[in-house]
Scaffold this motif. Sequence first.
Motif, short mmCIF file in Angstrom:
data_model
loop_
_atom_site.label_atom_id
_atom_site.label_comp_id
_atom_site.label_asym_id
_atom_site.label_seq_id
_atom_site.Cartn_x
_atom_site.Cartn_y
_atom_site.Cartn_z
N UNK A 195 48.61 -13.01 -106.53
CA UNK A 195 49.41 -11.85 -106.95
C UNK A 195 49.59 -11.73 -108.46
N UNK A 196 49.74 -12.86 -109.16
CA UNK A 196 49.91 -12.79 -110.61
C UNK A 196 48.67 -12.19 -111.29
N UNK A 197 47.49 -12.47 -110.75
CA UNK A 197 46.26 -11.90 -111.31
C UNK A 197 46.14 -10.42 -110.96
N UNK A 198 46.54 -10.05 -109.73
CA UNK A 198 46.54 -8.63 -109.37
C UNK A 198 47.40 -7.84 -110.35
N UNK A 199 48.60 -8.35 -110.63
CA UNK A 199 49.50 -7.65 -111.54
C UNK A 199 48.98 -7.64 -112.97
N UNK A 200 48.34 -8.73 -113.38
CA UNK A 200 47.78 -8.76 -114.74
C UNK A 200 46.69 -7.72 -114.90
N UNK A 201 45.79 -7.59 -113.92
CA UNK A 201 44.73 -6.59 -114.00
C UNK A 201 45.32 -5.19 -114.14
N UNK A 202 46.30 -4.87 -113.29
CA UNK A 202 46.93 -3.55 -113.35
C UNK A 202 47.64 -3.36 -114.67
N UNK A 203 48.34 -4.39 -115.15
CA UNK A 203 49.08 -4.28 -116.41
C UNK A 203 48.15 -4.04 -117.59
N UNK A 204 46.99 -4.69 -117.59
CA UNK A 204 46.02 -4.51 -118.68
C UNK A 204 45.47 -3.09 -118.67
N UNK A 205 45.10 -2.58 -117.48
CA UNK A 205 44.57 -1.22 -117.38
C UNK A 205 45.63 -0.21 -117.83
N UNK A 206 46.87 -0.44 -117.42
CA UNK A 206 47.96 0.46 -117.81
C UNK A 206 48.20 0.40 -119.32
N UNK A 207 48.17 -0.80 -119.89
CA UNK A 207 48.38 -0.95 -121.33
C UNK A 207 47.24 -0.33 -122.13
N UNK A 208 46.01 -0.39 -121.61
CA UNK A 208 44.88 0.22 -122.31
C UNK A 208 45.07 1.73 -122.44
N UNK A 209 45.61 2.36 -121.41
CA UNK A 209 45.89 3.80 -121.51
C UNK A 209 46.89 4.06 -122.62
N UNK A 210 47.95 3.26 -122.66
CA UNK A 210 48.98 3.46 -123.67
C UNK A 210 48.44 3.19 -125.07
N UNK A 211 47.62 2.15 -125.21
CA UNK A 211 47.06 1.81 -126.51
C UNK A 211 46.14 2.91 -127.03
N UNK A 212 45.31 3.46 -126.15
CA UNK A 212 44.41 4.54 -126.56
C UNK A 212 45.21 5.78 -126.97
N UNK A 213 46.27 6.08 -126.22
CA UNK A 213 47.09 7.25 -126.52
C UNK A 213 47.83 7.09 -127.84
N UNK A 214 48.37 5.90 -128.10
CA UNK A 214 49.17 5.67 -129.31
C UNK A 214 48.32 5.33 -130.52
N UNK A 215 47.10 4.86 -130.28
CA UNK A 215 46.25 4.45 -131.38
C UNK A 215 46.67 3.14 -132.00
N UNK A 216 47.27 2.26 -131.19
CA UNK A 216 47.73 0.97 -131.68
C UNK A 216 47.74 -0.05 -130.54
N UNK A 217 47.75 -1.35 -130.86
CA UNK A 217 47.81 -2.35 -129.79
C UNK A 217 49.13 -2.24 -129.02
#
Length: 312
Positions: free
Chosen positions: A278-300
């Motif tokens: 489960x911790x890896x399932x959540x990490x994968x989803x969290x990374x994909x979600x964070x990538x959307x936010x990073x691309x939108x904001x233009x920052x890490x």
Amino acid sequence: MSENETAPGAEPLRFGLIGVDSPHAPSFARLLGDGRTGAVRGAQVALAWRGVAAQDFPLARDRIDDLAADVSARGVAWCSSPEEVAERCDAVLVVASDARTHPDYFHRVAGFGKPVYVDTRFALTTADARAMLDAARDSGALALAGSPKRFTPELRDAASPGVPVERIDLVGPLPTQPGHPVLDWYGVHLVDLAVAVMGPGCVRVDARADGPVTLTWEDGRVATLDGEPQWSPTTRGAIRTADGRRRDLVIHAGEPMLTGLLEALVAACRTGVPTVPPAEVLTVVAVVEAARASRLRGEPVRVDPQPQQSRS
């Protein structure tokens, strides 16, 4: 006898499909066959629910009829709802390609207390993923996840256990689809491979448009994800270990790539051990979600280093 084979006299597991607008639906049926003589033994696709393809998702809308016909030609029985599939099968495979449908489908079948696999894109948000894992725990269902690429011998051979990995660089196709930007569509395969090798706990995602997506773990380990917006069948990677060695991997998409996943699903249904922690399932989803936010904001964007389910 391996745990993915059917014991003499034992009946194969009955898998039920939810949503057939992905090529994985007929491929799973072909590879499993009758559960005894197929490329993967121990289960067969016995039941399916067609699903509803969203009109704003052409990849599902435009191919569901042909894929459903292929599934039907394999002798699979049709059900009128996800609930009917879950009631009549031993394990549920949510293979609908549009990840926006996954939380609803999962909640509709989790209450039957059976294994439920969500194909490749478990959820698009960590809130949905946590709620799905909670629902599985509450009902006694076994939540199963993972990109087919995670279960390939190519990855297993390259990521030898016992040797700490300091870095992984992955290059593969990165097309997107409506409602599935940045890494949400095909990029999730690369994320899943990175987490399979590096483990959970990614703390920083940099998906600015001027280079590869960079994932950083709390201890300084790094993964990079790169590729072109056009689909291609090949994913390449380089794994660098703490002792200075480099191991390369090449994974080709196609039906042979799916056999490791199906073997893992059969084994999980028999042992009760999830295909992905489960911790890896959540990490994968969290990374994909964070990538959307990073691309939108233009920052890490910083990520929770220890994603947890919403209730202990």
